[in-house]
Scaffold this motif. Structure first.
Motif, PDB file in Angstrom:
ATOM      1  N   LYS A 280       3.329  -7.662  -2.490  1.00 52.51           N
ATOM      2  CA  LYS A 280       2.280  -8.174  -3.083  1.00 52.51           C
ATOM      3  C   LYS A 280       0.655  -7.569  -2.475  1.00 52.51           C
ATOM      4  CE  LYS A 280       2.644 -12.309  -5.421  1.00 52.51           C
ATOM      5  NZ  LYS A 280       3.093 -13.791  -5.073  1.00 52.51           N
ATOM      6  N   LYS A 281       0.868  -7.474  -1.236  1.00 46.74           N
ATOM      7  CA  LYS A 281      -0.426  -7.011  -0.267  1.00 46.74           C
ATOM      8  C   LYS A 281      -0.549  -5.436  -0.670  1.00 46.74           C
ATOM      9  CE  LYS A 281      -0.800  -5.849   3.992  1.00 46.74           C
ATOM     10  NZ  LYS A 281       0.061  -5.285   5.188  1.00 46.74           N
TER      11      LYS A 281
ATOM     12  N   VAL B 178       1.265  -4.174 -13.447  1.00 45.28           N
ATOM     13  CA  VAL B 178       0.304  -3.090 -12.658  1.00 45.28           C
ATOM     14  C   VAL B 178       1.052  -1.857 -12.620  1.00 45.28           C
ATOM     15  CG1 VAL B 178      -0.538  -2.822 -10.258  1.00 45.28           C
ATOM     16  CG2 VAL B 178      -0.483  -5.200 -11.060  1.00 45.28           C
ATOM     17  N   ARG B 179       0.258  -0.955 -13.012  1.00 50.00           N
ATOM     18  CA  ARG B 179       0.874   0.603 -13.006  1.00 50.00           C
ATOM     19  C   ARG B 179       0.078   1.360 -12.024  1.00 50.00           C
ATOM     20  NH1 ARG B 179       3.899   1.833 -17.576  1.00 50.00           N
ATOM     21  NH2 ARG B 179       4.013   0.238 -19.190  1.00 50.00           N
TER      22      ARG B 179
ATOM     23  N   VAL C  54       5.279   1.383 -13.785  1.00 57.40           N
ATOM     24  CA  VAL C  54       4.980  -0.112 -13.309  1.00 57.40           C
ATOM     25  C   VAL C  54       5.432  -0.446 -11.833  1.00 57.40           C
ATOM     26  CG1 VAL C  54       5.606  -2.648 -13.912  1.00 57.40           C
ATOM     27  CG2 VAL C  54       5.318  -1.003 -15.737  1.00 57.40           C
ATOM     28  N   ILE C  55       4.429  -0.882 -11.210  1.00 55.85           N
ATOM     29  CA  ILE C  55       4.972  -1.344  -9.696  1.00 55.85           C
ATOM     30  C   ILE C  55       5.117  -2.743  -9.739  1.00 55.85           C
ATOM     31  CG2 ILE C  55       4.064   0.745  -8.457  1.00 55.85           C
ATOM     32  CD1 ILE C  55       1.625  -0.723  -7.895  1.00 55.85           C
ATOM     33  N   ALA C  56       4.472  -3.447 -10.587  1.00 54.09           N
ATOM     34  CA  ALA C  56       4.645  -5.136 -10.445  1.00 54.09           C
ATOM     35  C   ALA C  56       4.451  -5.582 -11.787  1.00 54.09           C
ATOM     36  CB  ALA C  56       3.530  -5.815  -9.843  1.00 54.09           C
ATOM     37  N   ARG C  57       5.643  -6.435 -12.050  1.00 56.09           N
ATOM     38  CA  ARG C  57       5.848  -6.857 -13.389  1.00 56.09           C
ATOM     39  C   ARG C  57       4.832  -8.191 -13.608  1.00 56.09           C
ATOM     40  NH1 ARG C  57      10.816  -7.548 -11.152  1.00 56.09           N
ATOM     41  NH2 ARG C  57      12.421  -6.113 -12.149  1.00 56.09           N
ATOM     42  N   ALA C  58       4.549  -8.509 -14.883  1.00 58.90           N
ATOM     43  CA  ALA C  58       3.436  -9.476 -15.369  1.00 58.90           C
ATOM     44  C   ALA C  58       3.800 -10.667 -14.293  1.00 58.90           C
ATOM     45  CB  ALA C  58       3.660  -9.923 -16.802  1.00 58.90           C
ATOM     46  N   ASP C  59       4.860 -11.240 -14.015  1.00 61.48           N
ATOM     47  CA  ASP C  59       5.235 -12.313 -13.098  1.00 61.48           C
ATOM     48  C   ASP C  59       4.556 -12.105 -11.625  1.00 61.48           C
ATOM     49  OD1 ASP C  59       7.164 -11.110 -12.030  1.00 61.48           O
ATOM     50  OD2 ASP C  59       8.689 -12.577 -12.985  1.00 61.48           O
TER      51      ASP C  59
END
Ligand code: GLU
Length: 462
Positions: free
Chosen positions: A82-83, A139-140, A171-176
């Protein structure tokens, strides 16, 4: 220092191909005093199971490939990922994308209709407006839009990708908020200090994406070795039927881990025409730069042959230890060494060695019916009983030679041949007519138990 890792996804068991990758990684690190790390890639919480992770660890333990440090579980590292997502957002190297799934479907349909590769079109890359309120954004990462991504692969040589063919702002992080595979692999390899990544060439297409992540985060890019697949003898993908089994199934089938590792090092690497390699030789000779460029073929007969070579040659203590895992404990048996040396050339696998050894160590609980019908005809049992009396009259006998001499004079005095005695003795001692040299077996079974087993057969009959 060379640091390698093995990074299985715990969606199932440890597969033989995975074990080969682990072996190569282990050898390459250990031969130069480096570190070999184990990482469980369990970010996909829906597909991964704790049991599978445990099964992988268990299989790993069985093979003896010990890893350094504690195991890294990706599922416990979400805060770290996340960081880094936030860092890339702050630096403008990643962005929120509000494309809805219906918009995505529409985009991909259009691209398919135009016979184009389906890929994200960058519509939110420079978005400045008010985001739609009904879409949770992913997040892309900003990937290069043109040019080439290339690297020198230790197995394949120079590998170059035209970014237009392989990349988009992925995408590196999904909506959740959960991070995606190629993102976390690159972060973990960097943070764990991995200098060399040895993995199956089914991951080759992930490498350009991971390189985008390394570059965006300013991490050093490790050296890659993409190892060609193991195919079946017909050149097709290895299936369960060909032997693409859970590594632990090989244990059930009586294979020694030493044999499996030896078999695997040769699937994709060679040193002249040498077939048998001790762990020390593997460490000394293996170099991933010598891995074959073409796929290798699984050969079940070869594996079986290697297994027999190890059963023939391993130290007795090691075989005693392994037999415990097959529920035969010979540690209190004083003739364990003689027993194993008598049987090891005859056993095709550890199950056979165990069965043969058990039949000698333990009194028979039943007698093979066919052997009984064939060899206990006529006065066979009387002859056997008389032989037992003869033995009893001699006191304690330990040597095979002495058993043999007594048998020979017993037979001579009655005008009988060895065949009149040997098979009935075998039936009494091991329950069947199959055993190595009968006098060697008697010496290993021990005088008291020999008398008792022959008595059992003669008295209780069959
Ligand atoms: N987790 C991946 C797999 O099980 C391996 C990833 C890697 O080696 O980079 O196939």
């Amino acid at each position: 220092m060379i640091v390698t890792r093995f990074a299985p996804s715990p969606t199932g068991y440890l597969h033989i191909g995975g074990l080969r990758t682990a072996l190569y990684s282990y050898l390459w690190a250990k031969k130069s005093g480096g570190k070999f790390l184990l990482r469980i890639e369990d970010t996909d919480l829906k597909r991964n199971s704790k049991e599978a992770a445990i099964a992988i660890e268990e299989a790993f333990k069985w093979t003896g490939l010990s890893h350094d440090e504690t195991i890294t579980y990706q599922s416990s590292r979400f805060d770290i990922y996340k960081k880094y997502v936030q860092q890339l957002l702050d630096e403008g190297k990643a962005y929120y994308c509000y494309m809805s799934s219906s918009e995505k479907d529409e985009l991909y349909e259009k691209q398919k209709a135009n016979k184009e590769r389906t890929k994200y079109d960058g519509r939110y890359r420079n978005f400045k407006g008010i985001p739609p309120s009904n879409v949770e954004p992913v997040v892309r990462i900003k990937a290069p839009l043109e040019g080439e991504i290339s690297f020198i692969d230790g197995v394949k040589g120079e590998v170059a990708f035209d970014v237009k063919d392989v990349l988009d702002d992925f995408v590196i992080a999904r909506a959740d908020g959960t991070p995606l595979y190629n993102f976390v692999v690159a972060i973990d390899d960097a943070l764990m200090g991995v200098t060399e990544v040895i993995r199956g060439d089914d991951h080759l297409s992930n490498t350009p994406k991971q390189m985008v992540v390394y570059k965006a985060l300013g991490f050093d890019i490790p050296k890659f070795y993409h190892v060609p697949m193991i195919l079946n003898p017909n050149g097709k993908k290895l299936s369960k039927r060909d032997g693409a089994m859970d590594v632990m199934d090989y244990k059930k089938d009586g294979y020694l881990p030493e044999a499996i590792l030896n078999f695997l090092i040769r699937l994709g690497w060679s040193h002249g025409d040498q077939e048998i390699f001790s762990m020390n030789e593997m460490l000394e000779l293996f170099n991933p730069n010598d891995i074959n460029k073409s796929a290798s073929a699984y050969n079940a007969e070869k594996l079986s042959w290697i297994n027999t070579q190890y059963i023939k040659s391993l130290h007795v203590d090691r075989l005693v230890e392994v037999l415990k895992e097959y529920d035969l404990d010979l540690s209190g048996f004083d003739k364990a060494e003689e027993l194993i040396n008598l049987l090891r050339d005859r056993a095709k696998n550890m199950n056979e060695l165990k069965d043969m050894a058990s039949s000698i160590v333990n009194e028979p609980t039943q007698y093979n019916q066919k052997a009984v019908e064939k060899f206990l005809k006529g006065d066979a049992l009387e002859i056997l009983a008389a032989f037992n009396d003869e033995l009893k009259s001699k006191g304690d006998i330990t040597l095979a030679e002495d058993f043999k001499d007594i048998a020979n004079s017993f037979l001579d005095s009655r005008g009988l041949k060895l065949k009149h005695l040997a098979q009935p003795i075998r039936i009494a001692i091991v329950g069947s007519a199959v055993s190595p040299s009968v006098f060697d077996v008697l010496s290993i079974v021990g005088f008291k138990s020999v008398l008792k087993r022959i008595d059992n057969l003669c008295k209780t009959g069959v």
